[in-house]
Design a protein around this motif. Structure first.
Motif, PDB file in Angstrom:
ATOM      1  N   UNK A 143       7.512  11.010   5.708  1.00 58.49           N
ATOM      2  CA  UNK A 143       6.381  10.830   6.623  1.00 58.49           C
ATOM      3  C   UNK A 143       6.368   9.462   7.290  1.00 58.49           C
ATOM      4  N   UNK A 144       7.402   8.635   7.041  1.00 56.00           N
ATOM      5  CA  UNK A 144       7.461   7.311   7.648  1.00 56.00           C
ATOM      6  C   UNK A 144       6.503   6.302   7.043  1.00 56.00           C
ATOM      7  N   UNK A 145       5.940   6.611   5.856  1.00 53.01           N
ATOM      8  CA  UNK A 145       4.945   5.732   5.241  1.00 53.01           C
ATOM      9  C   UNK A 145       5.409   5.186   3.881  1.00 53.01           C
ATOM     10  N   UNK A 146       6.709   5.174   3.654  1.00 56.26           N
ATOM     11  CA  UNK A 146       7.222   4.648   2.386  1.00 56.26           C
ATOM     12  C   UNK A 146       6.889   3.172   2.212  1.00 56.26           C
ATOM     13  N   UNK A 147       7.016   2.396   3.293  1.00 55.03           N
ATOM     14  CA  UNK A 147       6.703   0.969   3.217  1.00 55.03           C
ATOM     15  C   UNK A 147       5.245   0.760   2.828  1.00 55.03           C
ATOM     16  N   UNK A 148       4.363   1.557   3.379  1.00 51.15           N
ATOM     17  CA  UNK A 148       2.947   1.453   3.048  1.00 51.15           C
ATOM     18  C   UNK A 148       2.709   1.734   1.574  1.00 51.15           C
ATOM     19  N   UNK A 149       3.381   2.739   1.023  1.00 49.20           N
ATOM     20  CA  UNK A 149       3.193   3.047  -0.401  1.00 49.20           C
ATOM     21  C   UNK A 149       3.746   1.933  -1.290  1.00 49.20           C
ATOM     22  N   UNK A 150       4.875   1.344  -0.895  1.00 47.19           N
ATOM     23  CA  UNK A 150       5.416   0.218  -1.663  1.00 47.19           C
ATOM     24  C   UNK A 150       4.446  -0.962  -1.608  1.00 47.19           C
ATOM     25  N   UNK A 151       3.938  -1.247  -0.436  1.00 47.33           N
ATOM     26  CA  UNK A 151       2.976  -2.343  -0.290  1.00 47.33           C
ATOM     27  C   UNK A 151       1.755  -2.112  -1.180  1.00 47.33           C
ATOM     28  N   UNK A 152       1.248  -0.908  -1.217  1.00 49.42           N
ATOM     29  CA  UNK A 152       0.099  -0.607  -2.064  1.00 49.42           C
ATOM     30  C   UNK A 152       0.442  -0.779  -3.539  1.00 49.42           C
ATOM     31  N   UNK A 153       1.656  -0.406  -3.932  1.00 51.71           N
ATOM     32  CA  UNK A 153       2.077  -0.591  -5.325  1.00 51.71           C
ATOM     33  C   UNK A 153       2.127  -2.068  -5.687  1.00 51.71           C
ATOM     34  N   UNK A 154       2.582  -2.901  -4.758  1.00 49.97           N
ATOM     35  CA  UNK A 154       2.615  -4.346  -4.997  1.00 49.97           C
ATOM     36  C   UNK A 154       1.206  -4.900  -5.164  1.00 49.97           C
ATOM     37  N   UNK A 155       0.312  -4.520  -4.273  1.00 50.27           N
ATOM     38  CA  UNK A 155      -1.073  -4.993  -4.341  1.00 50.27           C
ATOM     39  C   UNK A 155      -1.756  -4.529  -5.621  1.00 50.27           C
ATOM     40  N   UNK A 156      -1.478  -3.316  -6.044  1.00 45.62           N
ATOM     41  CA  UNK A 156      -2.101  -2.779  -7.256  1.00 45.62           C
ATOM     42  C   UNK A 156      -1.657  -3.513  -8.514  1.00 45.62           C
ATOM     43  N   UNK A 157      -0.553  -4.220  -8.427  1.00 41.12           N
ATOM     44  CA  UNK A 157      -0.056  -4.962  -9.586  1.00 41.12           C
ATOM     45  C   UNK A 157      -0.470  -6.427  -9.561  1.00 41.12           C
ATOM     46  N   UNK A 158      -1.519  -6.718  -8.833  1.00 44.47           N
ATOM     47  CA  UNK A 158      -2.145  -8.033  -8.930  1.00 44.47           C
ATOM     48  C   UNK A 158      -1.836  -9.007  -7.834  1.00 44.47           C
ATOM     49  N   UNK A 159      -1.055  -8.608  -6.835  1.00 45.02           N
ATOM     50  CA  UNK A 159      -0.766  -9.519  -5.731  1.00 45.02           C
ATOM     51  C   UNK A 159      -1.967  -9.511  -4.782  1.00 45.02           C
ATOM     52  N   UNK A 160      -2.538 -10.681  -4.504  1.00 46.83           N
ATOM     53  CA  UNK A 160      -3.771 -10.715  -3.708  1.00 46.83           C
ATOM     54  C   UNK A 160      -3.524 -10.437  -2.233  1.00 46.83           C
ATOM     55  N   UNK A 161      -4.616 -10.087  -1.548  1.00 48.16           N
ATOM     56  CA  UNK A 161      -4.571  -9.955  -0.103  1.00 48.16           C
ATOM     57  C   UNK A 161      -4.322 -11.321   0.522  1.00 48.16           C
ATOM     58  N   UNK A 162      -3.818 -11.375   1.732  1.00 49.54           N
ATOM     59  CA  UNK A 162      -3.586 -12.679   2.377  1.00 49.54           C
ATOM     60  C   UNK A 162      -4.902 -13.410   2.582  1.00 49.54           C
ATOM     61  N   UNK A 163      -4.823 -14.697   2.605  1.00 49.01           N
ATOM     62  CA  UNK A 163      -6.028 -15.515   2.795  1.00 49.01           C
ATOM     63  C   UNK A 163      -6.713 -15.143   4.112  1.00 49.01           C
ATOM     64  N   UNK A 164      -8.014 -15.009   4.031  1.00 50.34           N
ATOM     65  CA  UNK A 164      -8.782 -14.672   5.215  1.00 50.34           C
ATOM     66  C   UNK A 164      -8.956 -13.191   5.443  1.00 50.34           C
ATOM     67  N   UNK A 165      -8.189 -12.340   4.680  1.00 44.66           N
ATOM     68  CA  UNK A 165      -8.309 -10.888   4.844  1.00 44.66           C
ATOM     69  C   UNK A 165      -9.598 -10.409   4.201  1.00 44.66           C
ATOM     70  N   UNK A 166     -10.179  -9.388   4.767  1.00 40.03           N
ATOM     71  CA  UNK A 166     -11.406  -8.837   4.224  1.00 40.03           C
ATOM     72  C   UNK A 166     -11.114  -7.804   3.153  1.00 40.03           C
TER      73      UNK A 166
END
Length: 417
Positions: free
Chosen positions: A394-417
């Motif tokens: 579906x062309x969304x593999x990068x999005x799923x990897x990014x979500x997996x990274x965030x779910x493991x404690x990596x914070x959102x970028x500074x200033x992000x809501x």
């Protein structure tokens, strides 16, 4: 001649043990921030580029670590900031990074500063041939006194290094099992998200992908003859050994004759770590090289081809996303199974009709190019194989990897809501 082997690579790693120790101590002292650092053993591309595009769009501060002027120029063309990975700045950037993204190994970034970092290992293909701890080739060392002890030491170092990986995306459950075994990781770290590197094969329409890929091929080697079909021959790396499938002079004549009669062009893509002597015995515009010096990342160009010819390359799994027929040329399959090994049986991937020489391959290729029904049958076979190995298209593999990274404690970028 092959340009790299596991034996020589492992020997160099053993000699660098003091540097790893010193660098590791320094990295343990330096506090890590929120910057992401990226590296890729194949240049500016692969899954690292796909994840870079998403992470920077999300607002993350990031930099790419490069090892050559070519990589620096390719990055600059895309507006990507770079640092030389082997420099002091490269060590500092790696030691300070909150996330380290690699595709081949920890040497994609500064290898001496990864200790304590959050490593995302994207890898660079679904394993068909055995990799990592599953392959005896991985721990090869030169044939010197004490070689057995050195092999065990390399195995221990490889296992210890693999334990630094926090996220390793898998294309499917079947692929996940292979990666868990190869890297000695549990399923909490190996996650079925699909691979970012193949998002480009599922994004846009068929025609859009074809046009983009064809433009890449035209830029690299010039336009094709009117109406010509493009064939990709991609033999894989043989761990430092010679490629036994290099055509003879008489075979080159028969190859070119077939290409001319069927109005086709054969692009030869040797593995970046090897260099087979794929030069025709007589010059022909029907045969073109497409090495990593011309196209560093082949995946975005795949949609420009009509057929793939390979032996053990993971491209066989990928082109099925494009419904592309695959022919197999594997004269050394039995020996390769013994020395490197496969996951499962080779014939489960290549079928029972894999060619053992160019005579058999040209017979199959001639039928494929001349008979639409043969082409359709091979296309269906390729699509079926790919569906077994790619859970997402579906062309969304990068999005799923990014979500997996965030779910493991990596914070959102500074200033992000």
């Amino acid at each position: 001649m092959a340009s790299f082997s596991f034996g020589s690579g492992n020997a160099a790693k053993l000699l660098r043990i003091p540097l790893y120790a010193v660098g590791g101590i320094g990295a343990a002292i330096v506090p890590r921030g929120q910057r992401w650092v990226f590296g890729c053993g194949a240049g500016i591309g692969d899954g690292a580029l796909a994840l870079w595009t998403l992470a920077t769009a999300e607002g993350h501060d990031a930099v790419w670590l490069v090892s050559s002027l070519r990589e620096r120029a390719d990055a600059a063309a895309l507006g990507i900031p770079t640092i030389s990975k082997s420099s002091l700045r490269g060590w500092w950037a790696t030691a300070r990074a909150g996330v380290l993204v690699v595709t081949h190994g920890l040497g994609d970034v500064n290898r001496y500063a990864v200790s304590g970092g959050f490593v995302v290992q994207l890898w660079h293909g679904i394993p068909l041939k055995r990799i990592g701890l599953d392959s005896p080739a991985t721990t090869q060392v030169p044939n010197v006194p004490g070689a057995g002890l050195l092999r065990r030491l390399v195995g221990l170092l490889y296992r210890r290094t693999a334990q630094r990986i926090r996220v390793l995306p898998a294309a499917s459950d079947r692929s996940r099992g292979r990666l868990e075994s190869a890297f000695a990781l549990g399923d909490a770290r190996v996650v079925v998200t699909g691979e970012p590197r193949v998002d480009v094969l599922s994004t846009g329409t068929d025609e859009e992908r074809r046009q983009t890929a064809s433009a890449l091929l035209d830029a690299a080697s010039g336009p094709l003859p009117e109406g010509a079909r493009a064939l990709l021959y991609a033999p894989t790396w043989r761990d430092g050994g010679d490629d036994v499938a290099v055509p003879t002079a008489s075979e080159w004549v028969r190859i070119i004759t077939l290409l001319e009669s069927q109005n086709a062009v054969l692009f030869i893509r040797s593995h970046p770590l090897g260099a087979g002597a794929y030069q025709p015995s007589l010059p022909s515009a029907r045969v073109r090289t497409l090495g990593s010096d011309l196209v560093s990342d082949i995946t975005p160009a795949l949609a420009g081809f009509d057929t793939l010819i390979t032996d053990y390359s993971s491209l066989a799994y990928d082109v099925g996303l494009l419904a592309m027929p695959v022919l197999y040329l594997a004269p050394d399959a039995a020996d390769y199974a013994r020395t490197r090994g496969f996951y499962g049986r080779y014939e489960d991937v290549a079928g029972v009709d894999a060619a053992t020489d160019w005579t058999e391959l040209l017979e199959q290729l001639g039928a494929l190019l001349a008979d639409p029904d043969a082409f359709a049958a091979r296309s269906t076979r390729s699509t079926t194989l790919s569906a077994q190995m790619h859970a997402y298209r579906d062309g969304r593999n990068s999005r799923r990897v990014y979500q997996a990274i965030r779910q493991r404690g990596i914070p959102a970028p500074k200033g992000a809501r």
